[in-house]
Write a protein that holds these residues in place. Structure first.
Motif, mmCIF file in Angstrom:
data_model
loop_
_atom_site.group_PDB
_atom_site.id
_atom_site.type_symbol
_atom_site.label_atom_id
_atom_site.label_comp_id
_atom_site.label_asym_id
_atom_site.label_seq_id
_atom_site.Cartn_x
_atom_site.Cartn_y
_atom_site.Cartn_z
ATOM 1 N N TYR A 172 -3.553 5.325 -2.446
ATOM 2 C CA TYR A 172 -4.637 4.627 -1.779
ATOM 3 C C TYR A 172 -5.364 5.612 -0.884
ATOM 4 C CZ TYR A 172 -6.444 -0.101 -1.033
ATOM 5 O OH TYR A 172 -7.200 -1.238 -1.061
ATOM 6 N N THR A 173 -6.455 6.139 -1.351
ATOM 7 C CA THR A 173 -7.244 7.064 -0.536
ATOM 8 C C THR A 173 -8.677 6.570 -0.487
ATOM 9 O OG1 THR A 173 -7.666 8.435 -2.453
ATOM 10 C CG2 THR A 173 -5.794 9.073 -1.082
ATOM 11 N N GLN A 174 -9.565 7.412 -0.045
ATOM 12 C CA GLN A 174 -10.955 7.006 0.118
ATOM 13 C C GLN A 174 -11.525 6.420 -1.169
ATOM 14 O OE1 GLN A 174 -12.132 6.933 3.202
ATOM 15 N NE2 GLN A 174 -13.777 5.753 2.281
ATOM 16 N N ALA A 175 -11.149 7.020 -2.301
ATOM 17 C CA ALA A 175 -11.682 6.566 -3.585
ATOM 18 C C ALA A 175 -11.305 5.111 -3.854
ATOM 19 C CB ALA A 175 -11.157 7.463 -4.710
ATOM 20 N N GLN A 176 -10.066 4.744 -3.531
ATOM 21 C CA GLN A 176 -9.630 3.374 -3.795
ATOM 22 C C GLN A 176 -10.242 2.401 -2.785
ATOM 23 O OE1 GLN A 176 -7.442 5.955 -3.918
ATOM 24 N NE2 GLN A 176 -7.116 5.913 -6.127
ATOM 25 N N VAL A 177 -10.400 2.876 -1.555
ATOM 26 C CA VAL A 177 -10.958 2.004 -0.529
ATOM 27 C C VAL A 177 -12.370 1.599 -0.886
ATOM 28 C CG1 VAL A 177 -11.679 1.877 1.874
ATOM 29 C CG2 VAL A 177 -9.507 2.936 1.286
ATOM 30 N N ALA A 209 -7.848 9.505 9.945
ATOM 31 C CA ALA A 209 -8.514 10.792 10.075
ATOM 32 C C ALA A 209 -8.556 11.512 8.733
ATOM 33 C CB ALA A 209 -7.823 11.647 11.134
ATOM 34 N N SER A 210 -7.474 11.384 7.923
ATOM 35 C CA SER A 210 -7.518 12.095 6.647
ATOM 36 C C SER A 210 -7.489 11.148 5.452
ATOM 37 C CB SER A 210 -6.390 13.124 6.570
ATOM 38 O OG SER A 210 -5.170 12.575 6.969
ATOM 39 N N SER A 211 -7.765 9.836 5.710
ATOM 40 C CA SER A 211 -7.915 8.850 4.626
ATOM 41 C C SER A 211 -6.715 8.749 3.693
ATOM 42 C CB SER A 211 -9.164 9.141 3.784
ATOM 43 O OG SER A 211 -10.303 8.912 4.556
ATOM 44 N N GLN A 212 -5.539 9.149 4.154
ATOM 45 C CA GLN A 212 -4.354 8.979 3.307
ATOM 46 C C GLN A 212 -3.680 7.679 3.686
ATOM 47 O OE1 GLN A 212 -2.934 12.987 4.449
ATOM 48 N NE2 GLN A 212 -2.531 13.237 2.272
ATOM 49 N N TYR A 213 -4.313 6.568 3.286
ATOM 50 C CA TYR A 213 -3.847 5.261 3.727
ATOM 51 C C TYR A 213 -2.428 4.976 3.266
ATOM 52 C CZ TYR A 213 -8.690 4.552 4.972
ATOM 53 O OH TYR A 213 -9.927 4.677 5.546
ATOM 54 N N SER A 214 -2.082 5.440 2.061
ATOM 55 C CA SER A 214 -0.741 5.112 1.573
ATOM 56 C C SER A 214 0.334 5.863 2.369
ATOM 57 C CB SER A 214 -0.620 5.399 0.082
ATOM 58 O OG SER A 214 -1.531 6.376 -0.323
ATOM 59 N N LEU A 215 0.051 7.106 2.738
ATOM 60 C CA LEU A 215 1.025 7.839 3.560
ATOM 61 C C LEU A 215 1.157 7.175 4.933
ATOM 62 C CD1 LEU A 215 0.792 11.696 3.149
ATOM 63 C CD2 LEU A 215 2.670 10.142 2.637
ATOM 64 N N GLY A 222 -13.535 1.409 -3.715
ATOM 65 C CA GLY A 222 -13.552 0.701 -4.982
ATOM 66 C C GLY A 222 -13.922 1.570 -6.169
ATOM 67 N N GLY A 223 -14.046 2.860 -5.947
ATOM 68 C CA GLY A 223 -14.433 3.768 -7.012
ATOM 69 C C GLY A 223 -13.356 3.936 -8.072
ATOM 70 N N GLU A 224 -12.104 3.903 -7.615
ATOM 71 C CA GLU A 224 -11.002 4.078 -8.556
ATOM 72 C C GLU A 224 -9.979 2.981 -8.322
ATOM 73 O OE1 GLU A 224 -9.060 7.948 -8.633
ATOM 74 O OE2 GLU A 224 -11.007 8.873 -8.223
ATOM 75 N N PRO A 225 -9.317 2.552 -9.382
ATOM 76 C CA PRO A 225 -8.281 1.537 -9.175
ATOM 77 C C PRO A 225 -7.054 2.165 -8.492
ATOM 78 C CG PRO A 225 -8.322 2.247 -11.463
ATOM 79 C CD PRO A 225 -9.464 2.933 -10.784
ATOM 80 N N ALA A 226 -6.365 1.340 -7.694
ATOM 81 C CA ALA A 226 -5.160 1.831 -7.036
ATOM 82 C C ALA A 226 -4.036 1.932 -8.056
ATOM 83 C CB ALA A 226 -4.762 0.869 -5.915
ATOM 84 N N THR A 227 -3.379 3.063 -8.097
ATOM 85 C CA THR A 227 -2.303 3.220 -9.067
ATOM 86 C C THR A 227 -0.951 3.160 -8.378
ATOM 87 O OG1 THR A 227 -2.584 5.576 -8.813
ATOM 88 C CG2 THR A 227 -3.584 4.553 -10.754
ATOM 89 N N ILE A 246 0.836 -1.211 0.000
ATOM 90 C CA ILE A 246 0.000 0.000 0.000
ATOM 91 C C ILE A 246 0.866 1.254 0.000
ATOM 92 C CG2 ILE A 246 -1.734 1.312 1.304
ATOM 93 C CD1 ILE A 246 -2.811 -1.335 2.336
ATOM 94 N N SER A 247 2.047 1.143 0.652
ATOM 95 C CA SER A 247 2.886 2.333 0.737
ATOM 96 C C SER A 247 3.423 2.735 -0.636
ATOM 97 C CB SER A 247 4.042 2.092 1.714
ATOM 98 O OG SER A 247 5.015 1.266 1.132
#
Lengths: 362, 288
Positions: free
Chosen positions: A108-113, A326-332, A115-120, A103-104
C-alpha cells in the motif's frame, strides 16, 4: 502485599458505612450496597494471599436475584442504551483496527492510495521487511526504555507528592494542587514549546541557572530524550498525584483511627493499612501511565523536530507516522501500528489478570 | 468532611513540628518549580521581542507589551482556529458524556448475556494506540468525505474517549443505590424518568471527572489535525496555528508563547470549574 495483624482492625463491613462521608451527593448511597460486595474489592482484609479472598467474594459475584434492580428486567433495553456506544466504537475504533491489520498485509503506497494500482497481498512481506530493518529494533528498544523511564518517574513523583499533600496544611496544599492542575491543563504542544524555550541554549533560563553556557539539550540523543522525559513527567504526574491523594483521602477515618489507637506506628499504618487499600488505585494509575507514555507522540515530534537528528529520538509512534505519511509507505506504517497494538494488548491482559485476582466484580 | 479532617489531624499529631514545617516548605518550593514553566510562558508572551531574544533572560520584564498577542491574533484566521478547537472539544465532551452515560448504565444496572465480555472489550479498546490508527482513519475519513472538516477530528475522538469514559462512569452508576431506583418505580416514575431525572444528576460529578479526559484529548489533538486537515486550513485547530510561529530553526518565541498562553487559558478555566469535583470524582471512580 502485606499481611494483616491479628489486631481487630475494622473489617470491610465496619468500614463501608464510613464511605458515606464522601464529598458529593452521589456517594452516600454507596453504603447501602451489600457489605460483602463492597468489601470484596478493596478491604484490607484481603491479606497475604489473594486467592482465598477471591473465592470468598465469589458468592456475591454473579449478582444473585436479590440484587437485581427493577431496571434489570429490561429485555432489549440494555442493548438500546448500548447501541450508540457500540455503533461509534465499532465504526471508528474496531473497524479501523481491522483495516490497520489488513493494510499491514498489503502493498500500500502512493500508487494504491490514489487508486492507480490495485493493492496486492503481501503476506508477511511487510513484517519481514520491518523485522529485517535494524532501525526498527533500535526504535522498539528506545520506545520501551523511554516509556519505562517515564512511567517510573511519573509514578514516583506523583505518589511522593500525594503523600506530601496529606502532610501539609491547607495553603501549601492548595498551592501545590493548583500548580499541578496548571501543568495538567497545559496542552501537549504548548508544554513542548514552553519546555524548549526553558532549555533553549541561547534564550532559556535553565542553562543560566545551571551555568551550562550554551549547551544544546536537543542535540545529543540522551539529553534530548531526558528533556522530553522531564516534560512528560511534568504534565502527567498531576493525574497520579491527584488520584492517589483522592484515594488516601477516601480511606475511612475509623480504620486509621483504630490502627493508631492500637499503637501501630506510622510506617506500619502505611504498609499494612494504606498500601493494601490503595492497591487498586495504584494499579489503575500504573496501567494508564504505561498506556499514555508508550504512545507519546506530540512531545517527541515537536521537541525533537520529528524524531531528532538522524532519527536518534524516534519512538514507535513517530516512526510509524514518518514511514506512513512522510515516505508514503502506508503498509509499513501499519505493520508498526500492529506491533504497538500487540504490545499494549499484552499490557491489558496483565491488567485484567490483576483486576481478576483482586476479586473485583466486572 | 470527617475523613479529611481526620487525615489532617492524623498528619498533624503524628508529624513533629519541624518536620511538618519542612514538608510545607518543600511543598511550596515544588509548587513553584511546577508552576515555573507556566510563569515563563506568560512572562515571555508579554516580553518585548528584543528582551526574549536576550542571552541574559530575566525573570521579570520592565515594559510588558501585547505585541506578541497582536501578532498571533493578526495571523490569518487565528480566531477561527480557536473557535474550531472549542467546537471540537465541546462536541466531543458533550456527545461522549451522553453516550457513555447510557452505556455505563446498561452495563451496571442490567444483567444480560455478553455483559462481562462487553466490559472486557471496553477495557481492551482503551488500550488501542490511537496514533497507530491514523492511517486507516485517514482512508475512512476520506471515504466518508470528512477530510478537511472538523468531523474528521470530532468523530474519532468521540470513539476514543468512550471506552475510558464508560469504564470510569461505571463506578459512579454503581454507587447509586438500587433502593433508590425501586423507590422511584414505586412512586410511579418511568424508566426514562428515572434515568434522566434521578440517575443523571446523581452521576453528574462522575461525568465531570470523565469529561476532563475527553476535553484534554480533543483539545490537545495534534496528530489528527496534522494528518486529516491537509488542504483546507480554515478547518484547522489551535495546535497547528501555534506551529506557524514555531519554526525549529528560527522560532518566533514571542508568538509561540502568546499562542500557547491563549491555548492554555480555556483548559485552565475548565479545570478551575471542575477542580473540586475532579478530586472527589477521581477518588470515587477509581476506588469503586
Amino acid at each position: 502485599m502485606s499481611r494483616m495483624t491479628n489486631r481487630p482492625l475494622p473489617g470491610p463491613s465496619a468500614q463501608s458505612p464510613s464511605r458515606e462521608d464522601g464529598p458529593d451527593g452521589a456517594e452516600p448511597g454507596a453504603a447501602a450496597l451489600p457489605a460483602a460486595r463492597r468489601g470484596a474489592g478493596s478491604g484490607p482484609a484481603k491479606g497475604a494471599s489473594p486467592a482465598p479472598v477471591t473465592a470468598a467474594a465469589r458468592p456475591g459475584r454473579r449478582g444473585g436475584g436479590g440484587r437485581r434492580s427493577p431496571l434489570a428486567r429490561g429485555g432489549w433495553t440494555p442493548w438500546l442504551y448500548l447501541a450508540p456506544a457500540l455503533v461509534v466504537i465499532g465504526g471508528l475504533l474496531v473497524y479501523p483496527v481491522y483495516q490497520l491489520g489488513l493494510i499491514s498485509f498489503l502493498e500500500y503506497t502512493q500508487a494504491q492510495v490514489s487508486g492507480g494500482e490495485p493493492a496486492t497481498f503481501q503476506g508477511f512481506g511487510n513484517y519481514t521487511t520491518l523485522f529485517g530493518d535494524p532501525q526498527f529494533w533500535q526504535v522498539l528498544l528506545a520506545t520501551v526504555l523511554f516509556a519505562g523511564a517515564c512511567v517510573v518517574s511519573t509514578l514516583a513523583v506523583g505518589c511522593a507528592l500525594a503523600v506530601l499533600l496529606t502532610r501539609v496544611r491547607a495553603v501549601p496544599r492548595l498551592a501545590l494542587m493548583l500548580a499541578a492542575l496548571g501543568a495538567w491543563a497545559t496542552p501537549a504542544v504548548t508544554g513542548s514549546t514552553v519546555w524548549l524555550l526553558l532549555f533553549d541554549p541561547d534564550f532559556g533560563p535553565v542553562n543560566r541557572i545551571l551555568g551550562l553556557g550554551d549547551h544544546s539539550w536537543t542535540y545529543g540523543r540522551y539529553s534530548a530524550f531526558a528533556l522530553v522525559l522531564l516534560e512528560v513527567v511534568w504534565c502527567s504526574f498531576p493525574f497520579v498525584m491527584v488520584t492517589v491523594y483522592a484515594g488516601i483521602r477516601a480511606v475511612p477515618a475509623e480504620v486509621l483511627e483504630a490502627a493508631s489507637l492500637d499503637g501501630a506506628s506510622q510506617w506500619r499504618i502505611w504498609r499494612s493499612v494504606l498500601a493494601p487499600m490503595l492497591r487498586p488505585i495504584l494499579v489503575v494509575v500504573t496501567i494508564q501511565s504505561v498506556i499514555w507514555d508508550f504512545k507519546v507522540f506530540t512531545q517527541i515530534y515537536v521537541m525533537t523536530g520529528g524524531g531528532g537528528i538522524a532519527g536518534q529520538n524516534l519512538v514507535l509512534n513517530v516512526y510509524a507516522y514518518q514511514k506512513a505519511f512522510a515516505s508514503s509507505q502506508y503498509s509499513l506504517g501499519s505493520a508498526i501500528g500492529v506491533v504497538m497494538l500487540l504490545i499494549l494488548l499484552a499490557v491489558t491482559l496483565v491488567y485484567l489478570r490483576l483486576i481478576r485476582r483482586q476479586g473485583e466484580e466486572l | 468532611m470527617k475523613t479529611e479532617g481526620f487525615v489532617r489531624d492524623f498528619a498533624r499529631r503524628s508529624v513533629q513540628r519541624p518536620w511538618r514545617l519542612a514538608a510545607e516548605a518543600s511543598a511550596l518550593l515544588i509548587a513553584a518549580v511546577v508552576a515555573f514553566p507556566l510563569y515563563w510562558m506568560v512572562l515571555s508572551a508579554f516580553k518585548p521581542a528584543g528582551e526574549i531574544e536576550s542571552t541574559e533572560p530575566r525573570p521579570w520584564t520592565l515594559d510588558p507589551t501585547v505585541d506578541s498577542f497582536r501578532r498571533v491574533f493578526g495571523q490569518q484566521e487565528f480566531g477561527r482556529y480557536f473557535l474550531n478547537s472549542l467546537v471540537v472539544a465541546v462536541t466531543v465532551v458533550a456527545v461522549s458524556a451522553l453516550i457513555a452515560f447510557l452505556a455505563a448504565t446498561a452495563v451496571t444496572r442490567f444483567r444480560f448475556r455478553f455483559r462481562t465480555t462487553l466490559l472486557i472489550m471496553f477495557l481492551i479498546a482503551q488500550m488501542v494506540p490511537v496514533e497507530a490508527l491514523t492511517i486507516p482513519l485517514f482512508f475512512q475519513m476520506r471515504d466518508l468525505g470528512q477530510l478537511n472538516t472538523l468531523g474528521a477530528l470530532i468523530l474519532p475522538h468521540i470513539a476514543f474517549s468512550l471506552p475510558f469514559a464508560i469504564w470510569m462512569l461505571r463506578g459512579f452508576v454503581k454507587a447509586v443505590p438500587e433502593a433508590l431506583e425501586e423507590a422511584a418505580y414505586i412512586d410511579g416514575a418511568s424508566r426514562t424518568r428515572f434515568l434522566w431525572q434521578i440517575l443523571f444528576p446523581l452521576v453528574f460529578p462522575g461525568l465531570v471527572a470523565t469529561s476532563v479526559f475527553s476535553f484534554i484529548s480533543a483539545w490537545n489533538d495534534f496528530l489528527f489535525a496534522k494528518s486529516f486537515i491537509i488542504s483546507d486550513t480554515s478547518q484547522s485547530t489551535l495546535p497547528m496555528a501555534l506551529l506557524v510561529f514555531y519554526k525549529p530553526d528560527d522560532p518566533d518565541w514571542g508568538g509561540v508563547m502568546a499562542a500557547s498562553t491563549v491555548m492554555t487559558i480555556p483548559v485552565l478555566i475548565f479545570f478551575v470549574l471542575v477542580q473540586r469535583r475532579l478530586v472527589s470524582g477521581l477518588g470515587g471512580a477509581v476506588k469503586d
